[in-house]
Motif scaffolding. Structure first.
Motif, PDB file in Angstrom:
ATOM      1  N   ASP A   1       0.741  -1.373   0.068  1.00  0.00           N
ATOM      2  CA  ASP A   1      -0.186  -0.093  -0.001  1.00  0.00           C
ATOM      3  C   ASP A   1       0.928   1.197   0.057  1.00  0.00           C
ATOM      4  O   ASP A   1       1.985   1.261   0.210  1.00  0.00           O
ATOM      5  N   PRO A   2       0.371   2.497  -0.146  1.00  0.00           N
ATOM      6  CA  PRO A   2       1.210   3.855  -0.269  1.00  0.00           C
ATOM      7  C   PRO A   2       2.113   3.805   0.951  1.00  0.00           C
ATOM      8  O   PRO A   2       3.264   4.377   0.965  1.00  0.00           O
TER       9      PRO A   2
ATOM     10  N   ILE B   1      -3.156   1.885  -4.267  1.00  0.00           N
ATOM     11  CA  ILE B   1      -3.874   2.839  -3.554  1.00  0.00           C
ATOM     12  C   ILE B   1      -5.146   2.030  -3.227  1.00  0.00           C
ATOM     13  O   ILE B   1      -5.841   1.843  -4.030  1.00  0.00           O
ATOM     14  N   PRO B   2      -5.589   2.218  -1.913  1.00  0.00           N
ATOM     15  CA  PRO B   2      -6.596   1.705  -1.471  1.00  0.00           C
ATOM     16  C   PRO B   2      -8.058   2.062  -1.897  1.00  0.00           C
ATOM     17  O   PRO B   2      -8.699   2.649  -0.959  1.00  0.00           O
ATOM     18  N   SER B   3      -8.318   2.265  -3.256  1.00  0.00           N
ATOM     19  CA  SER B   3      -9.563   2.871  -3.412  1.00  0.00           C
ATOM     20  C   SER B   3     -10.739   2.071  -3.478  1.00  0.00           C
ATOM     21  O   SER B   3     -10.450   0.579  -3.152  1.00  0.00           O
ATOM     22  N   MET B   4     -11.873   2.469  -3.594  1.00  0.00           N
ATOM     23  CA  MET B   4     -13.209   1.831  -3.746  1.00  0.00           C
ATOM     24  C   MET B   4     -13.195   0.573  -4.766  1.00  0.00           C
ATOM     25  O   MET B   4     -13.049   1.049  -6.185  1.00  0.00           O
ATOM     26  N   PRO B   5     -13.626  -0.564  -4.804  1.00  0.00           N
ATOM     27  CA  PRO B   5     -13.331  -1.607  -5.769  1.00  0.00           C
ATOM     28  C   PRO B   5     -14.355  -1.115  -6.864  1.00  0.00           C
ATOM     29  O   PRO B   5     -13.976  -1.620  -8.246  1.00  0.00           O
TER      30      PRO B   5
ATOM     31  N   PHE C   1     -15.056   2.021  -8.264  1.00  0.00           N
ATOM     32  CA  PHE C   1     -14.554   3.032  -8.519  1.00  0.00           C
ATOM     33  C   PHE C   1     -12.990   3.314  -8.501  1.00  0.00           C
ATOM     34  O   PHE C   1     -12.628   4.100  -7.639  1.00  0.00           O
ATOM     35  N   SER C   2     -12.393   2.461  -8.817  1.00  0.00           N
ATOM     36  CA  SER C   2     -10.960   2.534  -8.332  1.00  0.00           C
ATOM     37  C   SER C   2      -9.721   3.289  -8.785  1.00  0.00           C
ATOM     38  O   SER C   2      -8.914   3.423  -8.143  1.00  0.00           O
ATOM     39  N   SER C   3     -10.444   3.857 -10.104  1.00  0.00           N
ATOM     40  CA  SER C   3      -9.059   4.401 -10.864  1.00  0.00           C
ATOM     41  C   SER C   3      -9.037   5.726 -10.360  1.00  0.00           C
ATOM     42  O   SER C   3      -9.837   6.810 -10.797  1.00  0.00           O
ATOM     43  N   LEU C   4      -8.049   6.442  -9.803  1.00  0.00           N
ATOM     44  CA  LEU C   4      -7.472   7.863  -9.531  1.00  0.00           C
ATOM     45  C   LEU C   4      -7.062   8.455 -10.708  1.00  0.00           C
ATOM     46  O   LEU C   4      -6.468   7.817 -11.639  1.00  0.00           O
ATOM     47  N   ASN C   5      -7.433   9.793 -10.768  1.00  0.00           N
ATOM     48  CA  ASN C   5      -6.496  10.588 -11.704  1.00  0.00           C
ATOM     49  C   ASN C   5      -5.181  10.432 -11.430  1.00  0.00           C
ATOM     50  O   ASN C   5      -4.707  10.295 -10.508  1.00  0.00           O
TER      51      ASN C   5
ATOM     52  N   VAL D   1      -0.703  11.279  -3.953  1.00  0.00           N
ATOM     53  CA  VAL D   1      -0.867  10.010  -2.689  1.00  0.00           C
ATOM     54  C   VAL D   1       0.246   9.722  -2.325  1.00  0.00           C
ATOM     55  O   VAL D   1       1.097   9.691  -1.328  1.00  0.00           O
TER      56      VAL D   1
END
Lengths: 259, 259
Positions: free
Chosen positions: B92-93, B137-141, B143-147, B154
């Motif tokens: 993780d980050p 990066i622990p995003s929501m499964p 909606f996982s793709s960060l800008n 981050v």
């Protein structure tokens, strides 16, 4: 758990940043967006940068003042890049997330606000004084201002990281502070604001405060009562004291007029 | 310490994201940017989104392949939002920053790369296999793709937070008034005790408190003011308010006696 955390963007100039913030929020599981007097919204630039977080944009609440945005919140954190004259409790993003999650663990119905200021000038001193804590993202001193959506991303990331960690380690979730023992309802920002107005009025009436020569009195009292996390019973006591003081002093004024 | 950490952006489509990444880097003290086959660069959109991080953009090295970008690096971490078929060590980050800083502590001359893929499709399997670790990066499964710039933000934030912590440097700015030394002297227990006595006396005088029917009022006020850790300046303000209240009410009493 994060459903009660709202992101409040104050007076945003660029709708693209609103979209970027919405995307960062949705990536990290935040859904409540409140826009205080945005310059341009709705706007195609917001939709484009949201990249699919349309639901967050559609659900955004638009209000005229910060006061309105945080009225029902029991914990309000405001981001601040610059030095201010009045010392205020400052948290880094890690500590901020900890504070928010502690609050929600103790009071699952509490509403929490993370407040972000204008792209060019941040939050005003008056706005910052409505926040119990200031959050400082540890940027380089000579290039300290993050993009608005990037700042939202950092705070949202910390919230998600720590809420995941807490869920994986449930023994850490119940960190009990002395104030929580009584399982009390916290005062909201709106109630606190009414209290400050009442307090200022009484201080004028007893001759302690001259709004023409404020000498930082009200900011100092805001800092004091802001950091103590008043519960509703305490708020009622303090308001009761103010009302009785007014009666006592009002009788005096009437008495003086009679003489 | 972070001068040996480079950010590698692979095949970026939107120059605005390159600018955003440059700004995020400079905010967090990173300076080395390497662009692998960017679609449009240099570009005014990059400069605009960099908001003053022009030096990072100007210093950016442009190369044709990822291989070239990381050839001299002893540690390479690649970001990955999606599950891959090949099992790989994933960090993780937080763990990523730890890994990077451990490496640099052991080998101060080591070069380290953080690799970020395309906006729409990330890094290819081949590219990911050139990285020793994958960062998630622990995003929501759902909606996982960060800008892209947000993802750089981050990771850069975690590096800065942890490098400050390792140096023992503060992770947040301290807001200090010139008079802070006086202001921040905490009130003593003795001063607090005098305050409570004064407060109780005033509450009796304004008719809010009856010591014969105390109803837990004073314990509640003690609990409130006890937990806020009053400093001496605040104590002086509160005592001043009590004294002025007494004067205002005392004048009233005298006025009533005169009538």
């Amino acid at each position: 758990m994060l459903k009660n955390v709202r992101v409040v963007l104050v007076n945003t100039s660029h709708p693209g940043n609103i979209g970027g913030a919405a995307r960062a929020m949705k990536n990290m599981g935040l859904t409540q967006l409140v826009l205080v007097d945005p310059e341009r919204f709705p706007d195609p630039d917001a939709v484009s940068r949201a990249s699919g977080a349309d639901d967050v944009l559609t659900g955004a609440r638009i209000v005229a003042t910060l006061e309105e945005a945080i009225a029902d919140c029991s914990l309000v954190l405001g981001t601040s890049a610059r030095d201010r004259r009045i010392p205020w409790p400052v948290l880094d993003p890690r500590e901020s997330a900890d504070k928010v999650l502690d609050q929600l663990a103790q009071l699952p119905d509490a509403q929490v606000a993370l407040v972000f200021g204008r792209e060019d000038s941040g939050l005003t001193t008056d706005e910052l004084q409505r926040c119990q804590y200031h959050v400082h993202i540890p940027s380089m001193p000579d290039f300290s201002s993050l993009n608005l959506a990037a700042a939202v991303q950092v705070l949202a990331y910390e919230l998600r990281m720590q809420s995941l960690q807490r869920e994986g380690a449930p023994t850490k979730m119940h960190k009990v502070e002395t104030t929580a023992v009584f399982n009390e309802i916290p005062a909201t920002a709106g109630e606190l604001e009414q209290f400050y107005q009442h307090l200022e009025q009484v201080l004028v009436e007893i001759g302690f405060h001259d709004p023409q020569k404020p000498r930082q009195l009200m900011p100092r009292l805001r800092r004091l009562y802001g950091r103590v996390h008043l519960n509703r019973m305490e708020m009622n006591i303090l308001r009761g004291i103010l009302t009785e003081t007014q009666k006592a002093v009002g009788v005096k004024a009437a008495g003086e007029r009679r003489t």
